[in-house]
Write an enzyme that holds these catalytic residues in place. Structure first.
Site, PDB file in Angstrom:
ATOM      1  N   ASN A 197       0.863  -1.180   0.000  1.00 30.72           N
ATOM      2  CA  ASN A 197       0.000   0.000   0.000  1.00 30.72           C
ATOM      3  C   ASN A 197       0.901   1.232   0.000  1.00 30.72           C
ATOM      4  O   ASN A 197       1.483   1.570   1.026  1.00 30.72           O
ATOM      5  CB  ASN A 197      -0.892  -0.024   1.253  1.00 30.72           C
ATOM      6  CG  ASN A 197      -1.670   1.266   1.407  1.00 30.72           C
ATOM      7  OD1 ASN A 197      -1.822   2.043   0.464  1.00 30.72           O
ATOM      8  ND2 ASN A 197      -2.185   1.506   2.603  1.00 30.72           N
ATOM      9  N   TRP A 198       1.006   1.854  -1.156  1.00 30.94           N
ATOM     10  CA  TRP A 198       1.955   2.975  -1.271  1.00 30.94           C
ATOM     11  C   TRP A 198       1.426   4.267  -0.676  1.00 30.94           C
ATOM     12  O   TRP A 198       2.148   5.249  -0.586  1.00 30.94           O
ATOM     13  CB  TRP A 198       2.310   3.200  -2.755  1.00 30.94           C
ATOM     14  CG  TRP A 198       3.064   2.072  -3.372  1.00 30.94           C
ATOM     15  CD1 TRP A 198       3.447   0.897  -2.778  1.00 30.94           C
ATOM     16  CD2 TRP A 198       3.542   2.007  -4.716  1.00 30.94           C
ATOM     17  NE1 TRP A 198       4.123   0.106  -3.672  1.00 30.94           N
ATOM     18  CE2 TRP A 198       4.192   0.768  -4.876  1.00 30.94           C
ATOM     19  CE3 TRP A 198       3.472   2.868  -5.817  1.00 30.94           C
ATOM     20  CZ2 TRP A 198       4.780   0.376  -6.082  1.00 30.94           C
ATOM     21  CZ3 TRP A 198       4.049   2.489  -7.013  1.00 30.94           C
ATOM     22  CH2 TRP A 198       4.701   1.257  -7.138  1.00 30.94           C
ATOM     23  N   LYS A 199       0.161   4.288  -0.337  1.00 33.34           N
ATOM     24  CA  LYS A 199      -0.443   5.503   0.238  1.00 33.34           C
ATOM     25  C   LYS A 199      -0.189   6.701  -0.685  1.00 33.34           C
ATOM     26  O   LYS A 199      -0.217   6.542  -1.898  1.00 33.34           O
ATOM     27  CB  LYS A 199       0.069   5.748   1.659  1.00 33.34           C
ATOM     28  CG  LYS A 199       0.025   4.500   2.520  1.00 33.34           C
ATOM     29  CD  LYS A 199       0.298   4.779   3.951  1.00 33.34           C
ATOM     30  CE  LYS A 199       0.398   3.478   4.700  1.00 33.34           C
ATOM     31  NZ  LYS A 199       0.287   3.619   6.132  1.00 33.34           N
ATOM     32  N   HIS A 232      -9.378   1.131   4.894  1.00 35.57           N
ATOM     33  CA  HIS A 232      -8.089   1.362   5.562  1.00 35.57           C
ATOM     34  C   HIS A 232      -8.294   2.373   6.682  1.00 35.57           C
ATOM     35  O   HIS A 232      -9.077   3.318   6.546  1.00 35.57           O
ATOM     36  CB  HIS A 232      -7.060   1.882   4.542  1.00 35.57           C
ATOM     37  CG  HIS A 232      -5.664   1.893   5.109  1.00 35.57           C
ATOM     38  ND1 HIS A 232      -5.220   2.888   5.943  1.00 35.57           N
ATOM     39  CD2 HIS A 232      -4.640   1.016   4.977  1.00 35.57           C
ATOM     40  CE1 HIS A 232      -3.973   2.618   6.292  1.00 35.57           C
ATOM     41  NE2 HIS A 232      -3.592   1.480   5.717  1.00 35.57           N
ATOM     42  N   GLU A 258      -6.694   4.813   7.655  1.00 38.46           N
ATOM     43  CA  GLU A 258      -6.459   6.225   7.317  1.00 38.46           C
ATOM     44  C   GLU A 258      -7.678   6.821   6.605  1.00 38.46           C
ATOM     45  O   GLU A 258      -7.980   8.003   6.771  1.00 38.46           O
ATOM     46  CB  GLU A 258      -5.175   6.355   6.488  1.00 38.46           C
ATOM     47  CG  GLU A 258      -3.946   6.185   7.382  1.00 38.46           C
ATOM     48  CD  GLU A 258      -2.710   5.626   6.691  1.00 38.46           C
ATOM     49  OE1 GLU A 258      -2.618   5.676   5.457  1.00 38.46           O
ATOM     50  OE2 GLU A 258      -1.828   5.128   7.418  1.00 38.46           O
ATOM     51  N   GLU A 293      -5.281  -4.931  10.653  1.00 38.75           N
ATOM     52  CA  GLU A 293      -4.240  -3.915  10.822  1.00 38.75           C
ATOM     53  C   GLU A 293      -4.508  -3.083  12.076  1.00 38.75           C
ATOM     54  O   GLU A 293      -5.267  -2.102  12.018  1.00 38.75           O
ATOM     55  CB  GLU A 293      -4.235  -2.968   9.627  1.00 38.75           C
ATOM     56  CG  GLU A 293      -3.964  -3.608   8.298  1.00 38.75           C
ATOM     57  CD  GLU A 293      -3.398  -2.580   7.329  1.00 38.75           C
ATOM     58  OE1 GLU A 293      -2.278  -2.798   6.873  1.00 38.75           O
ATOM     59  OE2 GLU A 293      -4.059  -1.559   7.065  1.00 38.75           O
ATOM     60  N   GLY A 335       2.646   2.171  10.568  1.00 37.06           N
ATOM     61  CA  GLY A 335       3.617   3.247  10.373  1.00 37.06           C
ATOM     62  C   GLY A 335       4.324   3.683  11.642  1.00 37.06           C
ATOM     63  O   GLY A 335       4.982   4.716  11.678  1.00 37.06           O
ATOM     64  N   GLY A 392       2.851  -1.093   4.265  1.00 42.02           N
ATOM     65  CA  GLY A 392       2.981   0.310   3.879  1.00 42.02           C
ATOM     66  C   GLY A 392       4.442   0.666   3.632  1.00 42.02           C
ATOM     67  O   GLY A 392       4.992   0.435   2.555  1.00 42.02           O
ATOM     68  N   GLY A 393       5.091   1.200   4.652  1.00 41.14           N
ATOM     69  CA  GLY A 393       6.451   1.734   4.529  1.00 41.14           C
ATOM     70  C   GLY A 393       7.439   0.841   3.794  1.00 41.14           C
ATOM     71  O   GLY A 393       8.132   1.297   2.874  1.00 41.14           O
TER      72      GLY A 393
END
Ligand code: PEP
Length: 256
Positions: free
Chosen positions: A9-11, A94, A96, A166, A172, A233-234
């Site tokens: 997930n590159w956001k 998600h 976010e 998650e 993150g 993610g990261g």
């Protein structure tokens, strides 16, 4: 046997040019790990370029969200038909989007239905805050999210859905959930799905862990019986780390 799935997930990271350069740099390195499903989820504007660059490979593309309406006055939003033919997966719910865009459990359910109606495969994200975790409310909170997300979704659609557990406090932050805890909560999600759909469907369902997954802890997660991969993610933004995650997932499940 459930095929593990590692999704990046590159956001809100990478321009379209950077995204294409990234997949061009890793696609050959990911090619040998055919027993793990490999997915990248770039920002919307990078989807056409990335999809084009990955044509002819087995690496799938995913979007990071989708609206439930077909079209209309929904400034900034993307309708499911716009993603058809462009992506296989779409991340829905998600934390976010729940936190910053007000996505509720009911909206998650509407998005899941709309995605499925357009042949997209939802990756439904769920997970609790630190406050809920510390108060011992994780299981009941996640159960509410899962039951809402799957409301009125027929069993026949389940093979096209992935769940990602998650915990918000692990996203993150570098503070990952222990593999045992993640396995326990994912096991409890499987029990809820079994209650709704029966054991066969629940046992076939892929459920990922997400939250500060990196090459150093990947094997621990993949060694757990209920964990079928990771939403990352990261670490998915770094070429070497993403390839390592996929390689380690292959090895940990005893795959070639
Ligand atoms: C995520 O955003 O889905 C995620 C798990 O992020 P990270 O791996 O950076 O914790």
């Amino acid at each position: 046997m459930r095929t593990p799935i590692i999704a990046g997930n590159w956001k809100m990271n990478k321009t379209p040019a950077e995204a294409v350069a990234f997949v061009n740099a890793i696609k050959d390195n990911l090619a040998p790990y055919t027993a793990v499903e490999r997915v990248v989820c770039p920002p919307y504007v990078a989807l056409p370029g990335v999809a084009d660059a990955l044509k002819g490979t087995e690496i799938a593309v995913g979007a990071q969200d989708v609206h439930w309406e077909e079209d209309g006055a929904f400034t900034s939003q993307i309708a499911p038909a716009m993603l058809e033919g462009l992506v296989k997966y779409v991340i829905i719910g998600h934390s976010e989007t729940r936190a910053y865009q007000g996505v509720s459990d009911e909206m998650v359910n509407k998005k899941v239905k709309a995605a499925l109606a357009h042949g997209l495969h939802p990756i439904i994200a769920c997970g609790e805050s630190l406050e809920i975790n510390e108060a011992g409310g994780t299981r009941s909170f996640v159960e509410k999210q899962i039951r809402a997300a799957f409301a009125d979704i027929p069993a026949s659609d389940l093979a096209n859905i992935v769940v990602a557990y998650e915990p918000i406090w692990a996203i993150g932050t570098g503070k990952s959930a222990s593999a045992e805890l993640a396995n326990e909560i994912i096991g409890s999600i499987r029990v809820i799905l079994e209650d709704i759909y029966g054991a066969d469907v629940a046992n076939a369902m892929r459920i990922q862990y997400g939250g500060s997954v990196k090459p150093a802890n990947m094997v621990e997660y993949m060694s757990q019986p209920h964990i079928d991969g990771a939403l990352v993610g990261g670490a998915s933004l770094k070429e070497d780390a993403f390839v390592d995650l996929v390689r380690l997932a292959n090895e940990a499940k005893g795959l070639s």
